[in-house]
Design an enzyme around this catalytic site. Sequence first.
Site, PDB file in Angstrom:
ATOM      1  N   GLU A  63      44.824  29.428  42.248  1.00  0.00           N
ATOM      2  CA  GLU A  63      44.790  27.999  42.560  1.00  0.00           C
ATOM      3  C   GLU A  63      43.496  27.573  43.235  1.00  0.00           C
ATOM      4  O   GLU A  63      43.035  26.442  43.044  1.00  0.00           O
ATOM      5  CB  GLU A  63      45.974  27.646  43.468  1.00  0.00           C
ATOM      6  CG  GLU A  63      47.345  27.822  42.832  1.00  0.00           C
ATOM      7  CD  GLU A  63      47.676  26.726  41.845  1.00  0.00           C
ATOM      8  OE1 GLU A  63      47.281  25.566  42.080  1.00  0.00           O
ATOM      9  OE2 GLU A  63      48.335  27.030  40.826  1.00  0.00           O
ATOM     10  N   ASP A  81      44.344  16.472  36.143  1.00  0.00           N
ATOM     11  CA  ASP A  81      45.437  16.975  35.307  1.00  0.00           C
ATOM     12  C   ASP A  81      46.568  15.972  35.143  1.00  0.00           C
ATOM     13  O   ASP A  81      47.643  16.313  34.650  1.00  0.00           O
ATOM     14  CB  ASP A  81      45.983  18.287  35.877  1.00  0.00           C
ATOM     15  CG  ASP A  81      46.606  18.116  37.258  1.00  0.00           C
ATOM     16  OD1 ASP A  81      46.469  17.015  37.839  1.00  0.00           O
ATOM     17  OD2 ASP A  81      47.212  19.080  37.764  1.00  0.00           O
ATOM     18  N   THR A  86      45.932  16.743  44.199  1.00  0.00           N
ATOM     19  CA  THR A  86      46.502  18.073  44.389  1.00  0.00           C
ATOM     20  C   THR A  86      46.002  18.580  45.734  1.00  0.00           C
ATOM     21  O   THR A  86      44.802  18.494  46.016  1.00  0.00           O
ATOM     22  CB  THR A  86      46.062  19.036  43.272  1.00  0.00           C
ATOM     23  OG1 THR A  86      46.594  18.583  42.020  1.00  0.00           O
ATOM     24  CG2 THR A  86      46.550  20.449  43.539  1.00  0.00           C
TER      25      THR A  86
END
Length: 278
Positions: A63, A81, A86
């Site tokens: 990640e 995305d 995020t």
Amino acid sequence: MVHISRPVDGLTPTSRRLFLALTGALAAAPLLAARQATAAPAAKGLDDPAKKEIAMKLVSSAENSSLDWKAQYQYIEDIGDGRGYTAGIIGFCSGTHDMLDLVQLYSDRKPGNVLAEYLPALREVDGTDSHSGLDPNYPKGWRKAAQDTAFQQAQNDERDRVYFNPAVRQGKTDGLRALGQFAYYDAIVMHGDGTDPTSFRNIRKRALTKAKPPARGGDETTYLNAFLDARVRAMKQEEAHSDTSRVDTAQRVFLRNGNLDLDPPLDWKVYGDSYHIG
């Protein structure tokens, strides 16, 4: 003259020695079996603290391209995305509800925190990639909140509630050891556990059509290969996740090595970068 005594039980001295040896061995057998049974401790699950630390590092390598997972409390960006921002140690997203739940938990525990004012905006953008009401200062607020141990603990608790604990619980139910439990965890982190075709539950469902897990009498390695095949298939459905190296050059490596207990040392690659846990 030599006096030979006659045993009253009808056994000669030689046969008596044989009888005693045999009965003694039979009596000792259960004790030996008991000792052997306790000599080999059960394999540790992914919820063992040392195994959990390994799991955090493995996910962070994929990640965040770093083994320092605790440095990721302050991480936040839009990676394009379609999930909005995020952020954090597990990739909480403003578009997938888990970030909203996290900030709500933090605010319940610490009212008036620096992120509390963004709760209305987080509710509005939930399910979208919009930054409406969040820009321009939300990322700055997130990084400030990340210095607060209460926010760090909230991230830990939501990670465990939503991702880690369900994955480990399902892995144990399926009879999987630490590697299989991690494969579940990594999948649920990326795909969530919703009803869409690429969710964790549907990845697992697809794997079950190809192989049985150990709890159903199947071979663990065969089943995990089927699960990872289904996982790769799901990843390739989405451009943002189309690089499957976190499976191909990480989890598959451990599986090929027969390391079902995820024991160090571990060597793997993600996105071409090499990592090691000694």
